[in-house]
Design an enzyme around this catalytic site. Structure first.
Site, PDB file in Angstrom:
ATOM      1  N   HIS A  85      68.313  26.269  27.573  1.00  0.00           N
ATOM      2  CA  HIS A  85      68.438  27.057  26.430  1.00  0.00           C
ATOM      3  C   HIS A  85      66.780  27.547  25.985  1.00  0.00           C
ATOM      4  O   HIS A  85      66.908  28.399  25.000  1.00  0.00           O
ATOM      5  CB  HIS A  85      69.128  26.121  25.286  1.00  0.00           C
ATOM      6  CG  HIS A  85      70.597  25.956  25.547  1.00  0.00           C
ATOM      7  ND1 HIS A  85      71.368  26.702  24.670  1.00  0.00           N
ATOM      8  CD2 HIS A  85      71.269  25.448  26.342  1.00  0.00           C
ATOM      9  CE1 HIS A  85      72.765  26.313  25.081  1.00  0.00           C
ATOM     10  NE2 HIS A  85      72.622  25.534  26.140  1.00  0.00           N
ATOM     11  N   ASP A 107      60.089  31.089  21.893  1.00  0.00           N
ATOM     12  CA  ASP A 107      61.457  30.764  21.585  1.00  0.00           C
ATOM     13  C   ASP A 107      62.386  31.298  22.723  1.00  0.00           C
ATOM     14  O   ASP A 107      62.212  32.306  23.093  1.00  0.00           O
ATOM     15  CB  ASP A 107      61.830  31.399  20.261  1.00  0.00           C
ATOM     16  CG  ASP A 107      62.656  30.181  19.388  1.00  0.00           C
ATOM     17  OD1 ASP A 107      63.470  29.640  20.113  1.00  0.00           O
ATOM     18  OD2 ASP A 107      62.905  30.618  18.195  1.00  0.00           O
TER      19      ASP A 107
HETATM   20  C1  GDG Z   1      67.164  26.327  20.827  1.00  0.00           C
HETATM   21  C2  GDG Z   1      66.376  27.127  21.575  1.00  0.00           C
HETATM   22  C3  GDG Z   1      67.823  29.127  21.260  1.00  0.00           C
HETATM   23  C4  GDG Z   1      69.099  25.812  10.974  1.00  0.00           C
HETATM   24  N1  GDG Z   1      68.993  25.187   9.904  1.00  0.00           N
HETATM   25  C5  GDG Z   1      70.317  24.993   9.553  1.00  0.00           C
HETATM   26  C6  GDG Z   1      71.148  25.520  10.441  1.00  0.00           C
HETATM   27  N2  GDG Z   1      70.393  25.985  11.580  1.00  0.00           N
HETATM   28  C7  GDG Z   1      70.892  26.608  12.500  1.00  0.00           C
HETATM   29  C8  GDG Z   1      70.870  27.982  12.500  1.00  0.00           C
HETATM   30  C9  GDG Z   1      70.910  28.274  13.950  1.00  0.00           C
HETATM   31  C10 GDG Z   1      70.502  27.089  14.803  1.00  0.00           C
HETATM   32  O1  GDG Z   1      70.442  25.941  13.529  1.00  0.00           O
HETATM   33  C11 GDG Z   1      68.884  27.230  15.304  1.00  0.00           C
HETATM   34  O2  GDG Z   1      68.938  27.953  16.370  1.00  0.00           O
HETATM   35  P1  GDG Z   1      67.824  28.579  16.906  1.00  0.00           P
HETATM   36  O3  GDG Z   1      68.003  29.194  17.944  1.00  0.00           O
HETATM   37  O4  GDG Z   1      66.954  29.528  16.043  1.00  0.00           O
HETATM   38  O5  GDG Z   1      66.708  27.604  17.487  1.00  0.00           O
HETATM   39  P2  GDG Z   1      66.723  26.160  18.077  1.00  0.00           P
HETATM   40  O6  GDG Z   1      67.306  24.831  17.515  1.00  0.00           O
HETATM   41  O7  GDG Z   1      65.523  25.639  18.535  1.00  0.00           O
HETATM   42  O8  GDG Z   1      67.678  26.215  19.330  1.00  0.00           O
HETATM   43  C12 GDG Z   1      66.585  28.429  21.121  1.00  0.00           C
HETATM   44  C13 GDG Z   1      68.931  28.026  20.989  1.00  0.00           C
HETATM   45  O9  GDG Z   1      68.648  26.864  21.633  1.00  0.00           O
HETATM   46  C14 GDG Z   1      70.334  28.422  21.590  1.00  0.00           C
HETATM   47  O10 GDG Z   1      70.266  28.434  22.972  1.00  0.00           O
HETATM   48  O11 GDG Z   1      68.054  30.319  20.838  1.00  0.00           O
HETATM   49  O12 GDG Z   1      65.350  29.632  21.544  1.00  0.00           O
HETATM   50  O13 GDG Z   1      65.088  26.684  20.914  1.00  0.00           O
HETATM   51  O14 GDG Z   1      72.327  28.630  14.594  1.00  0.00           O
HETATM   52  O15 GDG Z   1      71.751  28.541  11.833  1.00  0.00           O
HETATM   53  N3  GDG Z   1      72.417  25.349  10.184  1.00  0.00           N
HETATM   54  C15 GDG Z   1      72.968  24.788   9.125  1.00  0.00           C
HETATM   55  N4  GDG Z   1      72.243  24.152   8.206  1.00  0.00           N
HETATM   56  C16 GDG Z   1      70.800  24.430   8.353  1.00  0.00           C
HETATM   57  O16 GDG Z   1      70.029  23.893   7.188  1.00  0.00           O
HETATM   58  N5  GDG Z   1      74.263  24.653   8.853  1.00  0.00           N
END
Ligand code: GDG
Length: 474
Positions: A160, A369
């Site tokens: 990921h 990222d």
């Molecule tokens: C890893 C990789 C890759 C955030 N705050 C809240 C919340 N979130 C959710 C968001 C989003 C998820 O968490 C974060 O996903 P990201 O992709 O932005 O980042 P990582 O956590 O670092 O994820 C990344 C991912 O894996 C998938 O392969 O894209 O590059 O680092 O869905 O909405 N959700 C809720 N409350 C929050 O306060 N419910």
């Protein structure tokens, strides 16, 4: 015994202690389980993962129809395998060494032991000839360990996060073991084609296997394919959420509670040093300080979800952001009008969707990222084709969301210009860009991601005799 087994660091559920002290499980929000749920259900699939506690010895159980197989971790394994090797060595190394990775031999030993336990659990629940899909950087040794235990299985692996260029990967004292661990899979998926190429080049140069484009040829005749499968979100679900009257009402309420500013800028991230939160807030504060934006007209809402709080780097980052926000609001804010409205908390998805709806400019500026799902979620919620996305060119999402205002997060002046351009762009231009991005996010959703990967997995080594594989040595 299951025909499809997902192996991931965490189980897709969180434990909840009821008022009477009883234990129950609640589905943790997240794209991975949403993506995999339909295919898990139709295949009687199982999910192997850590339930999140210390030394929890739990039998496999069923929650909301999902077969869950817990893997227990001790306190020292949480410290060495999870916080140590996974998040103190691999995470910074794979993200361009944005922070300095630490390498400790005891962390590595724990990583090997825990990976072995995950492999054994997966081997115990997979039916003959089953498909096992291993997820992410915490479990890179599982494919090889599992193949040794169960040569009959079809094994996929998905990373990921980014896969680093060989100049950085070469730092890792156990680089060869990691490459060999991954090569136990038939198909290795990455977010971007460049990452798959980095991997294949490393295998050729460091392990010495013959390669051609996406393929690695092992001495025993088996082939391994490494290719890009950019992950996505359930776009329809986010759009439905954003369209709901409750979320619409809440979006208006949010704007009012912020003093009805003309422009709302928004950042939503796990509090992580890869996400570039500090630099983006600094760029925004300089715009206010320089008189380009005023506190009457604009506000920056930053949600930073608590993350890895026991890791030193994360504690330092939290303090730095606290200080910056305090100073900026103290110097530039007015009564009831902060420059930055900062929340260090996590919130329900409905609240996130309302924030996405309310935000005029979404600011996503990671230094590195794998993908960044927040950027895609914002786009999915903008069914009105309004709003602007400022996106780091170092997020995997920039590869697909070309119509965003792309920025280099290391260039503070460049970010300032992009923030202003995005917020001042004519509505027509904003909606032209948003429409194009919405097409991409709607067409390539997470179901397509899972379907593409699993479809391709069955096509690698189609003729391999799954029951008669010899032992092999690299
Ligand atoms: C890893 C990789 C890759 C955030 N705050 C809240 C919340 N979130 C959710 C968001 C989003 C998820 O968490 C974060 O996903 P990201 O992709 O932005 O980042 P990582 O956590 O670092 O994820 C990344 C991912 O894996 C998938 O392969 O894209 O590059 O680092 O869905 O909405 N959700 C809720 N409350 C929050 O306060 N419910």
């Amino acid at each position: 015994m299951s025909e499809l087994v997902i192996v991931a660091n965490r189980l897709p559920v969180d434990q909840v202690i009821d008022d009477d002290g009883g234990i129950s499980w609640r589905r943790s929000p997240g794209g991975l389980v949403t993506a995999l749920e339909p295919v898990l259900r139709s295949n009687e699939g199982a999910w192997v993962g850590w339930p999140g506690g210390v030394d929890q010895q739990l039998e496999p159980f069923v929650s909301e129809g999902l077969h869950l197989v817990p893997v227990s971790l001790s306190a020292s394994e949480i410290e060495e395998f999870y916080e140590g090797f996974s998040n103190g060595s691999l995470w910074p190394l794979y993200h361009d060494v944005v922070a300095k990775p630490e390498y400790h031999r005891e962390w590595w030993d724990s990583y090997v032991a825990v990976n072995q336990r995950f492999a054994e659990q997966a081997a115990a629940v997979a039916a003959t000839g089953a498909t096992v899909w291993v997820q992410d950087y915490q479990l890179q040794l599982v494919p090889q360990m599992l193949r040794e235990l169960r040569p009959d299985l079809r094994i996929g692996f998905y990373l990921h996060i980014p896969f680093p260029p060989s100049e950085l990967f070469a730092q890792l004292p156990w680089r060869r073991q990691i490459l060999e661990g991954l090569l136990g899979a038939d198909l290795i998926g990455f977010q971007l084609a460049g990452a798959a190429q980095n991997f294949v080049r490393l295998v050729r140069n460091r392990v010495g296997h013959r390669t051609h484009r996406e393929r690695v040829y092992l001495p025993d005749g088996r082939e391994v394919r490494a290719a890009a499968y950019p992950i996505s979100i359930d776009a329809a679900e986010f759009e439905d959420l954003a369209r709901s009257p409750e979320v619409a009402r809440r979006a208006e309420e949010i704007r009012e509670s912020l003093g009805s500013p003309k422009k709302i800028f928004l950042g939503v991230d796990r509090l992580d040093y890869t996400k570039g939160i500090f630099a983006r807030l600094r760029a925004y504060a300089e715009l206010v300080e320089g008189g380009h934006l005023s506190v009457e007209d604009a506000v920056f809402v930053q949600v930073a979800t608590p993350s890895r709080e026991r890791v030193e780097e994360y504690r330092i980052l939290r303090d730095e952001i606290d200080r910056l926000v305090g100073r900026v609001n103290g110097d530039l804010g007015q009564l009831g009008r902060p420059v930055i409205s900062y929340m260090h908390s996590s919130m329900p998805r409905e609240e996130l969707a309302a924030l996405y709806r309310a935000a005029d400019v979404m600011v996503v500026t990671p230094f590195r990222d794998g993908m960044n799902l927040v950027a895609k979620e914002y786009v999915a919620c903008r069914y009105d084709d309004a709003g602007a996305l400022v996106l780091s060119e170092f997020a995997g999402a920039a590869n697909e969301l070309r119509q965003a205002w792309l920025v280099n997060p290391y260039d503070i002046n460049g970010m300032k210009t992009a923030l202003l351009d995005a917020c001042q762009a004519p509505e027509k231009e904003q909606s032209r860009r948003m429409r194009a991005m919405r097409r991409t996010v709607t067409e390539r959703d997470v179901a397509k991601w899972a379907g593409d990967f699993l479809g391709d997995l069955t096509a690698v080594n189609p003729d391999q005799d799954l029951t008669l594989r010899p032992d092999f040595d690299y």
